[in-house]
Scaffold this motif. Structure first.
Motif, PDB file in Angstrom:
ATOM      1  N   ALA A   1       0.844  -1.197   0.000  1.00  0.00           N
ATOM      2  CA  ALA A   1       0.000   0.000   0.000  1.00  0.00           C
ATOM      3  C   ALA A   1       0.877   1.245   0.000  1.00  0.00           C
ATOM      4  CB  ALA A   1      -0.908  -0.009   1.224  1.00  0.00           C
ATOM      5  N   GLN A   2       0.479   2.226  -0.798  1.00  0.00           N
ATOM      6  CA  GLN A   2       1.174   3.510  -0.886  1.00  0.00           C
ATOM      7  C   GLN A   2       0.109   4.581  -1.141  1.00  0.00           C
ATOM      8  OE1 GLN A   2       3.851   2.797  -4.144  1.00  0.00           O
ATOM      9  NE2 GLN A   2       5.346   1.733  -2.877  1.00  0.00           N
ATOM     10  N   GLY A   3      -0.241   5.341  -0.122  1.00  0.00           N
ATOM     11  CA  GLY A   3      -1.275   6.358  -0.275  1.00  0.00           C
ATOM     12  C   GLY A   3      -2.613   5.727  -0.616  1.00  0.00           C
ATOM     13  N   GLU A   4      -3.263   6.230  -1.667  1.00  0.00           N
ATOM     14  CA  GLU A   4      -4.557   5.685  -2.093  1.00  0.00           C
ATOM     15  C   GLU A   4      -4.398   4.561  -3.106  1.00  0.00           C
ATOM     16  OE1 GLU A   4      -7.551   8.467  -3.251  1.00  0.00           O
ATOM     17  OE2 GLU A   4      -6.934   9.905  -1.729  1.00  0.00           O
ATOM     18  N   GLY A   5      -3.223   4.004  -3.202  1.00  0.00           N
ATOM     19  CA  GLY A   5      -2.963   2.923  -4.143  1.00  0.00           C
ATOM     20  C   GLY A   5      -1.802   2.104  -3.653  1.00  0.00           C
ATOM     21  N   GLY A   6      -0.926   1.746  -4.566  1.00  0.00           N
ATOM     22  CA  GLY A   6       0.242   0.981  -4.178  1.00  0.00           C
ATOM     23  C   GLY A   6       0.849   0.243  -5.347  1.00  0.00           C
ATOM     24  N   ARG A   7       1.493  -0.882  -5.022  1.00  0.00           N
ATOM     25  CA  ARG A   7       2.126  -1.737  -6.025  1.00  0.00           C
ATOM     26  C   ARG A   7       1.743  -3.176  -5.754  1.00  0.00           C
ATOM     27  NH1 ARG A   7       8.161  -1.352  -6.826  1.00  0.00           N
ATOM     28  NH2 ARG A   7       8.083  -2.351  -4.815  1.00  0.00           N
ATOM     29  N   ILE A   8       1.703  -3.942  -6.828  1.00  0.00           N
ATOM     30  CA  ILE A   8       1.400  -5.363  -6.722  1.00  0.00           C
ATOM     31  C   ILE A   8       2.101  -6.097  -7.855  1.00  0.00           C
ATOM     32  CG2 ILE A   8      -0.717  -5.226  -8.117  1.00  0.00           C
ATOM     33  CD1 ILE A   8      -1.901  -7.299  -6.053  1.00  0.00           C
TER      34      ILE A   8
ATOM     35  N   SER B   1       5.177  -9.098 -13.620  1.00  0.00           N
ATOM     36  CA  SER B   1       5.252  -7.644 -13.773  1.00  0.00           C
ATOM     37  C   SER B   1       4.853  -6.996 -12.465  1.00  0.00           C
ATOM     38  CB  SER B   1       4.294  -7.145 -14.861  1.00  0.00           C
ATOM     39  OG  SER B   1       4.731  -7.540 -16.123  1.00  0.00           O
ATOM     40  N   TRP B   2       5.581  -5.956 -12.102  1.00  0.00           N
ATOM     41  CA  TRP B   2       5.154  -5.085 -11.016  1.00  0.00           C
ATOM     42  C   TRP B   2       4.244  -4.033 -11.627  1.00  0.00           C
ATOM     43  CZ3 TRP B   2       5.400  -5.461  -5.910  1.00  0.00           C
ATOM     44  CH2 TRP B   2       6.355  -6.301  -5.333  1.00  0.00           C
ATOM     45  N   TRP B   3       3.130  -3.741 -10.954  1.00  0.00           N
ATOM     46  CA  TRP B   3       2.177  -2.729 -11.383  1.00  0.00           C
ATOM     47  C   TRP B   3       1.991  -1.715 -10.271  1.00  0.00           C
ATOM     48  CZ3 TRP B   3      -0.808  -2.707 -15.971  1.00  0.00           C
ATOM     49  CH2 TRP B   3      -0.619  -3.814 -16.798  1.00  0.00           C
ATOM     50  N   ARG B   4       1.935  -0.465 -10.623  1.00  0.00           N
ATOM     51  CA  ARG B   4       1.541   0.587  -9.687  1.00  0.00           C
ATOM     52  C   ARG B   4       0.078   0.884 -10.005  1.00  0.00           C
ATOM     53  NH1 ARG B   4       5.738   4.015  -9.774  1.00  0.00           N
ATOM     54  NH2 ARG B   4       6.440   3.052  -7.861  1.00  0.00           N
ATOM     55  N   PHE B   5      -0.732   1.055  -8.968  1.00  0.00           N
ATOM     56  CA  PHE B   5      -2.162   1.274  -9.177  1.00  0.00           C
ATOM     57  C   PHE B   5      -2.664   2.359  -8.243  1.00  0.00           C
ATOM     58  CE2 PHE B   5      -1.665  -1.818  -5.862  1.00  0.00           C
ATOM     59  CZ  PHE B   5      -2.567  -1.420  -4.907  1.00  0.00           C
ATOM     60  N   ASP B   6      -3.805   2.902  -8.578  1.00  0.00           N
ATOM     61  CA  ASP B   6      -4.459   3.915  -7.755  1.00  0.00           C
ATOM     62  C   ASP B   6      -5.912   3.496  -7.596  1.00  0.00           C
ATOM     63  OD1 ASP B   6      -6.317   6.146  -7.841  1.00  0.00           O
ATOM     64  OD2 ASP B   6      -5.263   7.031  -9.505  1.00  0.00           O
ATOM     65  N   CYS B   7      -6.394   3.519  -6.369  1.00  0.00           N
ATOM     66  CA  CYS B   7      -7.752   3.090  -6.048  1.00  0.00           C
ATOM     67  C   CYS B   7      -8.758   4.233  -6.151  1.00  0.00           C
ATOM     68  CB  CYS B   7      -7.803   2.490  -4.635  1.00  0.00           C
ATOM     69  SG  CYS B   7      -6.794   1.013  -4.440  1.00  0.00           S
ATOM     70  N   GLY B   8      -8.324   5.402  -6.572  1.00  0.00           N
ATOM     71  CA  GLY B   8      -9.216   6.546  -6.703  1.00  0.00           C
ATOM     72  C   GLY B   8     -10.210   6.363  -7.833  1.00  0.00           C
ATOM     73  N   ALA B   9     -11.003   7.372  -8.045  1.00  0.00           N
ATOM     74  CA  ALA B   9     -12.083   7.329  -9.021  1.00  0.00           C
ATOM     75  C   ALA B   9     -11.593   7.008 -10.436  1.00  0.00           C
ATOM     76  CB  ALA B   9     -12.825   8.664  -9.020  1.00  0.00           C
ATOM     77  N   ARG B  10     -10.385   7.411 -10.784  1.00  0.00           N
ATOM     78  CA  ARG B  10      -9.897   7.185 -12.149  1.00  0.00           C
ATOM     79  C   ARG B  10      -9.209   5.844 -12.323  1.00  0.00           C
ATOM     80  NH1 ARG B  10      -7.445  12.275 -14.782  1.00  0.00           N
ATOM     81  NH2 ARG B  10      -7.863  10.949 -16.570  1.00  0.00           N
ATOM     82  N   GLY B  11      -8.810   5.192 -11.242  1.00  0.00           N
ATOM     83  CA  GLY B  11      -8.233   3.851 -11.313  1.00  0.00           C
ATOM     84  C   GLY B  11      -7.089   3.706 -12.299  1.00  0.00           C
TER      85      GLY B  11
END
Length: 148
Positions: free
Chosen positions: A39-46, A68-78
């Motif tokens: 977890a990193q802020g409102e998203g993170g890496r997986i 693959s490592w992915w960075r993601f954001d859980c906000g409205a825009r995803g």
């Protein structure tokens, strides 16, 4: 910037058992490893593993697929950003990481990236499908065969 690229290249497989969850099958079977979730802020890496069909070969070498490592954001825009790719040969030997410098993009419903965001942002909603890479490959190949 250089330090961040170097740290990306030295990321290794998480210690302990994996927590693979099946995301879907198309050209590849996709498994998110929820044990790698950071977890990193409102998203993170997986870290996500793509399983290839049985007997997949490139340059005379057989492969299970790739990480693959992915960075993601859980906000409205995803938004998502694929950070790298590491091929995995039959038996589990990993090749070197190749950085993916494509820009981040919005994960749209129905796409593989959307499934990554949903799993990464809601890990408690998923049961574990596999705890080893070998199990994920076996199950992924079975899922790919269903689509044939």
């Amino acid at each position: 910037m250089i330090l961040s690229l170097l740290s990306l290249l030295t990321l290794s497989e998480p210690e302990g058992p994996h927590r693979f969850v099946f995301l879907g099958a198309g050209r590849f079977a996709q498994y998110a490893d929820l044990a790698s979730l950071e977890a990193q802020g409102e998203g993170g890496r997986i870290r996500v593993f793509q399983v290839v069909e049985p007997h997949f070969r490139a340059g005379g070498t057989s492969y299970w697929g790739g990480w693959s490592w992915w960075r993601f954001d859980c906000g409205a825009r995803g938004h998502v950003d694929r950070l790298d790719f590491v091929a995995v040969r039959e038996g589990g030997e990993e090749g070197p990481a190749t950085l993916d410098d494509a820009p981040s993009y919005e994960a749209v419903q129905g796409g593989d990236a959307f499934e990554i965001v949903v799993a990464a942002c809601n890990p408690g909603d998923y049961d574990t499908d596999a705890t080893t890479l070998e199990e994920a490959v076996t199950q992924g190949r079975a899922n790919l065969a269903v689509g044939d």
